[in-house]
Design a protein around this motif. Structure first.
Motif, PDB file in Angstrom:
ATOM      1  N   VAL A 147     131.295  63.272 -18.487  1.00  0.00           N
ATOM      2  CA  VAL A 147     132.050  62.013 -18.579  1.00  0.00           C
ATOM      3  C   VAL A 147     133.360  62.254 -19.330  1.00  0.00           C
ATOM      4  CG1 VAL A 147     132.026  59.632 -19.437  1.00  0.00           C
ATOM      5  CG2 VAL A 147     129.936  60.628 -18.468  1.00  0.00           C
TER       6      VAL A 147
ATOM      7  N   SER B 109     131.250  53.265 -12.892  1.00  0.00           N
ATOM      8  CA  SER B 109     131.240  52.376 -14.069  1.00  0.00           C
ATOM      9  C   SER B 109     131.307  53.174 -15.366  1.00  0.00           C
ATOM     10  CB  SER B 109     129.976  51.512 -14.058  1.00  0.00           C
ATOM     11  OG  SER B 109     129.916  50.729 -12.892  1.00  0.00           O
TER      12      SER B 109
ATOM     13  N   LYS C 202     119.158  52.696 -11.210  1.00  0.00           N
ATOM     14  CA  LYS C 202     118.643  51.331 -10.981  1.00  0.00           C
ATOM     15  C   LYS C 202     117.503  51.318  -9.967  1.00  0.00           C
ATOM     16  CE  LYS C 202     123.194  50.326 -10.778  1.00  0.00           C
ATOM     17  NZ  LYS C 202     124.461  49.668 -10.445  1.00  0.00           N
TER      18      LYS C 202
ATOM     19  N   CYS D 222     135.863  64.130 -17.308  1.00  0.00           N
ATOM     20  CA  CYS D 222     136.466  63.254 -16.285  1.00  0.00           C
ATOM     21  C   CYS D 222     137.528  62.362 -16.919  1.00  0.00           C
ATOM     22  CB  CYS D 222     135.382  62.402 -15.625  1.00  0.00           C
ATOM     23  SG  CYS D 222     134.234  63.330 -14.587  1.00  0.00           S
TER      24      CYS D 222
HETATM   25  N1  LIG Z   1     130.316  62.802 -15.346  1.00  0.00           N
HETATM   26  C1  LIG Z   1     129.001  62.545 -15.382  1.00  0.00           C
HETATM   27  N2  LIG Z   1     128.143  63.532 -15.638  1.00  0.00           N
HETATM   28  C2  LIG Z   1     126.795  63.285 -15.689  1.00  0.00           C
HETATM   29  N3  LIG Z   1     126.230  62.071 -15.451  1.00  0.00           N
HETATM   30  C3  LIG Z   1     127.063  61.055 -15.178  1.00  0.00           C
HETATM   31  C4  LIG Z   1     128.466  61.229 -15.137  1.00  0.00           C
HETATM   32  N4  LIG Z   1     129.011  60.035 -14.855  1.00  0.00           N
HETATM   33  C5  LIG Z   1     128.003  59.153 -14.729  1.00  0.00           C
HETATM   34  N5  LIG Z   1     126.814  59.766 -14.940  1.00  0.00           N
HETATM   35  C6  LIG Z   1     125.475  59.150 -14.861  1.00  0.00           C
HETATM   36  O1  LIG Z   1     125.257  58.780 -13.516  1.00  0.00           O
HETATM   37  C7  LIG Z   1     124.507  57.551 -13.455  1.00  0.00           C
HETATM   38  C8  LIG Z   1     125.259  56.525 -12.621  1.00  0.00           C
HETATM   39  O2  LIG Z   1     126.440  56.175 -13.308  1.00  0.00           O
HETATM   40  P1  LIG Z   1     127.141  54.752 -12.990  1.00  0.00           P
HETATM   41  O3  LIG Z   1     128.359  54.706 -13.821  1.00  0.00           O
HETATM   42  O4  LIG Z   1     126.145  53.676 -13.111  1.00  0.00           O
HETATM   43  O5  LIG Z   1     127.534  54.958 -11.448  1.00  0.00           O
HETATM   44  P2  LIG Z   1     128.120  53.867 -10.431  1.00  0.00           P
HETATM   45  O6  LIG Z   1     128.837  52.861 -11.261  1.00  0.00           O
HETATM   46  O7  LIG Z   1     129.022  54.674  -9.537  1.00  0.00           O
HETATM   47  O8  LIG Z   1     126.943  53.328  -9.706  1.00  0.00           O
HETATM   48  C9  LIG Z   1     124.309  57.099 -14.894  1.00  0.00           C
HETATM   49  O9  LIG Z   1     123.011  57.504 -15.315  1.00  0.00           O
HETATM   50  C10 LIG Z   1     125.373  57.871 -15.657  1.00  0.00           C
HETATM   51  O10 LIG Z   1     124.983  58.131 -16.995  1.00  0.00           O
END
Ligand SMILES: Nc1ncnc2c1ncn2[C@@H]1O[C@H](COP(=O)(O)OP(=O)(O)O)[C@@H](O)[C@H]1O
Ligand SMILES: Nc1ncnc2c1ncn2[C@@H]1O[C@H](COP(=O)(O)OS(=O)(=O)O)[C@@H](OP(=O)(O)O)[C@H]1O
Length: 198
Positions: A181, A40, A143, A184
């Motif tokens: 992020v 997400s 979560k 990526c």
């Molecule tokens: N590239 C990244 N580097 C560090 N933390 C990340 C990165 N991408 C996501 N996160 C963190 O990982 C956690 C899960 O991200 P989320 O987008 O909710 O994952 P998903 O949608 O796959 O469940 C969040 O706290 C987010 O801030």
């Protein structure tokens, strides 16, 4: 099940006309990965970056779609299959509408992801593996679901009590344990540019 009384109706506008108007290609960027891998976050950040560059984008997210269109579905293998089937059809509509659509669903089963791929032309489906070791996903646990799953409070939890089949030949891999992020998103935008989709 087919009904011969349902007849396809061609639209007055074509996908190509919409793409020309938008000035870019339309396709599905299908993000797949474990819960907590970053689907997400990265999908929304990429959509925002491209939107700010006048690209027409939309994000479909597992958590959100499961509050509406797919609120009748749980997490059995069959329910997940139906979840992905429905979103694949919805994503195809967005592609026809001339948008870059980012789907952020665990979508754990290769067969289900391939079913979506088969709905679209070869240049309209980009599988993005959001790679992150489960240990890191569990450490993040934003979560608190991994904690609940480990305590046996959530059955059929992906990676713990339900399988995740990692992509074997995704178009793109973004490793969120290694890259930020923004890094990526850079990789995603660079891929789209290399494929002349922007
Ligand atoms: N590239 C990244 N580097 C560090 N933390 C990340 C990165 N991408 C996501 N996160 C963190 O990982 C956690 C899960 O991200 P989320 O987008 O909710 O994952 P998903 O949608 O796959 O469940 C969040 O706290 C987010 O801030
Ligand atoms: N049993 C179980 N297994 C996995 N995930 C669960 C489960 N129960 C609830 N959740 C929350 O639902 C989100 C995953 O929904 P998806 O639609 O992406 O899943 S799937 O594609 O149908 O497998 C997922 O969101 P993300 O963490 O954003 O991936 C979870 O927060």
């Amino acid at each position: 099940m087919t009904n011969n009384n349902i007849v396809w109706h061609d639209q007055s506008l074509t996908k190509e006309e919409r793409r020309k108007k938008n000035g870019h290609h339309s396709a599905v960027l299908w993000f797949t990965g474990l819960s907590g891998s970053g689907k997400s976050t990265v999908a929304n950040a990429a959509a925002r970056r491209l939107f700010d560059q006048n690209v027409s984008t939309y994000v479909l997210d597992g958590d959100n779609v499961r509050h509406g269109l797919n609120k009748d579905l749980g997490f059995s293998d069959e329910a997940r299959k139906e979840n992905i089937r429905r979103i694949g059809e919805v994503a195809k509509l967005f592609v026809d509408g001339g948008q870059l659509v980012f789907t952020a669903f665990i979508s754990p089963f290769r067969e289900d992801r391939d079913t979506v791929r088969a709905l679209l032309n070869a240049d309209e489906f980009i599988e993005v593996f959001v790679e992150c070791p489960i240990e890191k996903c569990e450490e993040r646990d934003p979560k608190g679901l991994y904690k609940k799953a480990r305590a046996g409070e959530i059955p059929e939890f992906t990676g713990i009590s339900s399988p995740y089949e990692a992509p074997e030949t995704p178009e793109l891999v973004v490793n969120t344990d290694t890259y930020s992020v923004d890094e990526c998103v850079d990789q995603i935008v660079e891929y789209l540019k290399q494929k002349n989709m922007l």
